[in-house]
Write a protein that holds these residues in place. Structure first.
Motif, PDB file in Angstrom:
ATOM      1  N   ASN A  10     101.392  61.579  27.337  1.00  0.00           N
ATOM      2  CA  ASN A  10     101.430  60.438  27.908  1.00  0.00           C
ATOM      3  C   ASN A  10     101.974  59.221  27.278  1.00  0.00           C
ATOM      4  OD1 ASN A  10      99.405  61.055  30.091  1.00  0.00           O
ATOM      5  ND2 ASN A  10      97.981  61.233  28.416  1.00  0.00           N
ATOM      6  N   ASN A  11     102.638  58.251  27.751  1.00  0.00           N
ATOM      7  CA  ASN A  11     103.493  57.161  27.302  1.00  0.00           C
ATOM      8  C   ASN A  11     102.456  56.240  27.451  1.00  0.00           C
ATOM      9  OD1 ASN A  11     106.015  57.999  26.335  1.00  0.00           O
ATOM     10  ND2 ASN A  11     106.281  58.080  28.474  1.00  0.00           N
ATOM     11  N   ILE A  12     101.907  55.335  26.428  1.00  0.00           N
ATOM     12  CA  ILE A  12     101.036  54.172  26.585  1.00  0.00           C
ATOM     13  C   ILE A  12     101.660  52.776  26.300  1.00  0.00           C
ATOM     14  CG2 ILE A  12      98.727  53.144  25.995  1.00  0.00           C
ATOM     15  CD1 ILE A  12      98.638  55.962  27.077  1.00  0.00           C
ATOM     16  N   GLN A  13     101.581  51.727  27.054  1.00  0.00           N
ATOM     17  CA  GLN A  13     102.439  50.516  26.726  1.00  0.00           C
ATOM     18  C   GLN A  13     101.242  49.843  26.069  1.00  0.00           C
ATOM     19  OE1 GLN A  13     104.954  48.702  29.714  1.00  0.00           O
ATOM     20  NE2 GLN A  13     103.206  47.275  30.020  1.00  0.00           N
ATOM     21  N   LEU A  14     101.561  49.179  25.027  1.00  0.00           N
ATOM     22  CA  LEU A  14     100.746  48.073  24.371  1.00  0.00           C
ATOM     23  C   LEU A  14     101.550  46.651  24.934  1.00  0.00           C
ATOM     24  CD1 LEU A  14     100.666  49.423  20.898  1.00  0.00           C
ATOM     25  CD2 LEU A  14      98.887  49.859  22.633  1.00  0.00           C
ATOM     26  N   ILE A  15     100.462  45.608  25.176  1.00  0.00           N
ATOM     27  CA  ILE A  15     100.990  44.606  25.723  1.00  0.00           C
ATOM     28  C   ILE A  15     100.227  43.281  24.810  1.00  0.00           C
ATOM     29  CG2 ILE A  15      99.330  44.352  27.656  1.00  0.00           C
ATOM     30  CD1 ILE A  15     101.571  43.029  29.310  1.00  0.00           C
ATOM     31  N   GLU A  16     101.209  42.508  24.406  1.00  0.00           N
ATOM     32  CA  GLU A  16     100.529  40.926  24.044  1.00  0.00           C
ATOM     33  C   GLU A  16     100.897  39.981  25.078  1.00  0.00           C
ATOM     34  OE1 GLU A  16     101.426  37.932  20.530  1.00  0.00           O
ATOM     35  OE2 GLU A  16     102.158  39.814  20.092  1.00  0.00           O
TER      36      GLU A  16
END
Length: 131
Positions: free
Chosen positions: A123-129
């Motif tokens: 999986n690709n996991i997106q981190l978001i700020e």
């Protein structure tokens, strides 16, 4: 109505548990054997131990459409899900130092900064700020 558990398909639950706890910093919440090779295995955020659990769900080898979908998302670079962080620059540097691979470095996009990592489990996991 509340969200209690979300599932993320993983190719190997033990490798996923190591990655999600040792690299991403989640803690194991439940680990219940279901069959010889499958477990009800969840992790939670250290900051929200009674919050939403992430089910590290075995990607079903016997169900080809699920495998095809997971592989197609990964190959297209599309994140399976996203996790919020307070400071994406600090989190990116911490994870890089732990050997985590990113397909997208922290990038500002309007009112957010995002980065995309490989969870080593398909999986690709997106981190978001949020800015």
């Amino acid at each position: 109505m509340r969200v209690k558990v979300i599932g993320i398909p993983v190719q190997d639950q033990e490798i996923a548990l190591q990655f999600y706890t040792e690299k991403l910093g989640f803690i194991k919440k439940h680990d219940v054997p279901l069959s010889e090779n499958n477990r009800w295995l969840t992790v939670v955020s250290k900051e929200e131990q009674f919050g939403t659990e992430i089910l590290l769900e075995p990607s079903p080898n016997h169900f080809e459409p699920a495998k095809t979908y997971q592989k197609a998302l990964f190959e297209a670079g599309i994140p399976y899900t996203q996790f919020n962080v307070d400071n994406i620059g600090e989190e990116y540097n911490r994870l890089i130092n732990l050997g985590v691979e990113f397909s997208m470095k922290p990038t500002e996009m309007g009112t957010v900064k995002i980065a995309i990592l490989n969870d080593t489990c398909g999986n690709n996991i997106q981190l978001i700020e949020m800015l």
